[in-house]
Scaffold this active site. Structure first.
Site, PDB file in Angstrom:
ATOM      1  N   HIS A   1       8.948 -26.099   0.633  1.00  0.00           N
ATOM      2  CA  HIS A   1       8.356 -27.204  -0.111  1.00  0.00           C
ATOM      3  C   HIS A   1       7.253 -26.739  -1.053  1.00  0.00           C
ATOM      4  CE1 HIS A   1      10.519 -30.194   2.337  1.00  0.00           C
ATOM      5  NE2 HIS A   1      10.356 -29.314   3.309  1.00  0.00           N
TER       6      HIS A   1
ATOM      7  N   LYS B   1     -13.272   2.424  -2.655  1.00  0.00           N
ATOM      8  CA  LYS B   1     -14.243   2.796  -1.632  1.00  0.00           C
ATOM      9  C   LYS B   1     -15.390   3.607  -2.227  1.00  0.00           C
ATOM     10  CE  LYS B   1     -10.920   2.871   2.206  1.00  0.00           C
ATOM     11  NZ  LYS B   1     -10.212   3.734   3.196  1.00  0.00           N
TER      12      LYS B   1
ATOM     13  N   GLU C   1       0.816  -1.209   0.000  1.00  0.00           N
ATOM     14  CA  GLU C   1       0.000   0.000   0.000  1.00  0.00           C
ATOM     15  C   GLU C   1       0.852   1.263   0.000  1.00  0.00           C
ATOM     16  OE1 GLU C   1      -4.386   0.392   1.697  1.00  0.00           O
ATOM     17  OE2 GLU C   1      -2.895   0.634   3.281  1.00  0.00           O
TER      18      GLU C   1
END
Length: 410
Positions: A284, A397, A259
């Site tokens: 792994h 938003k 961000e």
């Protein structure tokens, strides 16, 4: 202490000293408040302990927050698992997931719970929605909201004003402290104090990091940021943290880097892409890509040197099974795996650095989190961006608001 070993060619100071001066300018401007939390948050400790001291009936502290209002606290909770001085449980509601909401609330008795509604702006839609759901779930009358809730927000925010209206105790985040840099503000200090963690040691560790960078002029952060920000081929930084206690920290690191550093500069898109792994488990899975895939990654290893509680692998010999770890502590096995993986990547001529903590405690945790905040700010200056805004998030938003308005009016 914290040590940062750099396994790549460093730059002459003359190439990076100007960035150090700009960091000092940013510090002294007073515009970026997180630099100063090592001092300003000290009074929060007394205020928090005074508030909670007579609330012996409280057994659960439930933090309700999103992004910067929860990621750092989750990191602290994971890292300080062995540091608590009371039996209060810290629970975190940080998503609008019906499953998570139901799982946490079914554990709670209202009279034993205190909810921390945490939002810097005071109007985070997810947090406000969860706040309303908690009230409805327990059937809390408005006149009694102050008995079960604490607000953590900016002064004069909508949440602060609602707190005054409802007579709810409010702790304040300094206005010049961004959400993702707020872990050492009331966002982190208040729940830590309520749950019996050593908040003073956390701030002391962060203060030592501040002094090492600004006063003692240690170069590692500058050198690392410069190398990773100017790398010709690699724009991905992999944090390989050895130990499950780093899970929350890894989430915080991803938010902090992504961000802060993923920005547009005119028509150009720039930034470092963060990837966070847990060793030895992810050896792994993801390691194969780092070893043999595109060389577009830098790798930071993170490990704890000493463990107070680690079982020793017994000397049991089987006819066909490996015995090379016999007599080795589980923690030393983990660190040996870190060492082996790191050396393998260095042999591939990849840019690697190693962060080592002497112990996993509040002091070292404070140092580590402040280290990464300084690293992020340094990268932002070197990339020529505004480290502290998030315009891409704000667009989403606004679109969400339109969608919800349309649903409400349909």
């Amino acid at each position: 202490m914290l040590r940062n070993n750099l396994f790549f060619k460093t730059s002459e100071l003359k190439f990076i000293s100007s960035y150090a001066r700009r960091m000092n300018d940013e510090l002294n401007s007073g515009d970026i408040g997180y630099y100063h939390l090592i001092h300003t948050s000290l009074e929060l400790i007394d205020e928090s302990l005074e508030f909670i001291k007579d609330k012996t009936h409280i057994k659960n502290i439930v933090l309700v927050g999103m992004g910067g209002s929860s990621c750092g606290v989750k990191a602290l909770q994971n890292l300080l698992f062995d540091e608590k001085e009371n039996d209060r449980e810290l629970l975190i509601l940080d998503n609008t997931s019906s499953h998570s909401f139901a799982q946490i609330l079914k554990k709670l008795k209202l009279e034993e719970s205190l909810f921390l509604i945490t939002s810097k702006t005071g109007n985070t839609i997810e947090v406000v929605s969860l706040f309303k759901l908690i009230i409805a779930h327990f059937g809390i009358e408005f006149s009694r909201i102050r008995d079960y809730f604490v607000f953590i927000t900016d002064r004069d925010s909508k949440l602060h004003k609602e707190g005054e209206n409802l007579k709810v105790k409010t702790f304040f985040i300094p206005n010049n402290v961004g959400g993702r840099f707020s872990v050492l503000s009331a966002v982190g200090i208040v729940p830590l104090c309520f749950c019996g963690y050593n908040a003073k040691a956390l701030l002391d560790g962060a203060k030592q990091c501040f002094e090492d960078f600004f006063i003692h002029k240690k170069e590692e952060i500058l050198q690392k940021a410069y190398h990773y920000c100017t790398h010709k081929n690699a724009n991905i930084n992999v944090l390989f943290s050895y130990g499950d206690s780093f899970k929350g920290f890894n989430e915080w690191y991803i938010q902090l880097i992504a961000e802060s550093l993923g920005k547009k500069q005119g028509y150009k898109r720039i930034g470092l892409t963060p990837i966070a792994l847990i060793g030895a488990r992810d050896q792994h899975s993801f390691l194969q890509l780092i070893m043999d895939g595109p060389k577009n990654k830098t790798i930071s290893f993170l490990r704890v040197l000493n463990s107070k509680k680690s079982p020793v692998i017994p000397n049991i010999d089987f006819e066909f099974l490996d015995s090379s770890s016999n007599g080795v502590s589980l923690h030393n096995l983990l660190n040996a795996q870190c060492e082996a993986t790191m050396n393998a990547l260095i042999a591939e001529n990849l840019s690697v650095d190693l962060i080592e903590l002497d112990y996993l405690d509040a002091w070292h945790t404070g140092y580590l989190m402040y280290y990464y905040e300084l690293f992020t700010s340094t990268c932002g200056i070197m990339l020529g961006i505004d480290t502290y805004n998030q315009p891409g998030v704000e667009i989403g938003k606004l679109i969400l608001k339109k969608i919800l308005d349309a649903q409400t009016n349909s």
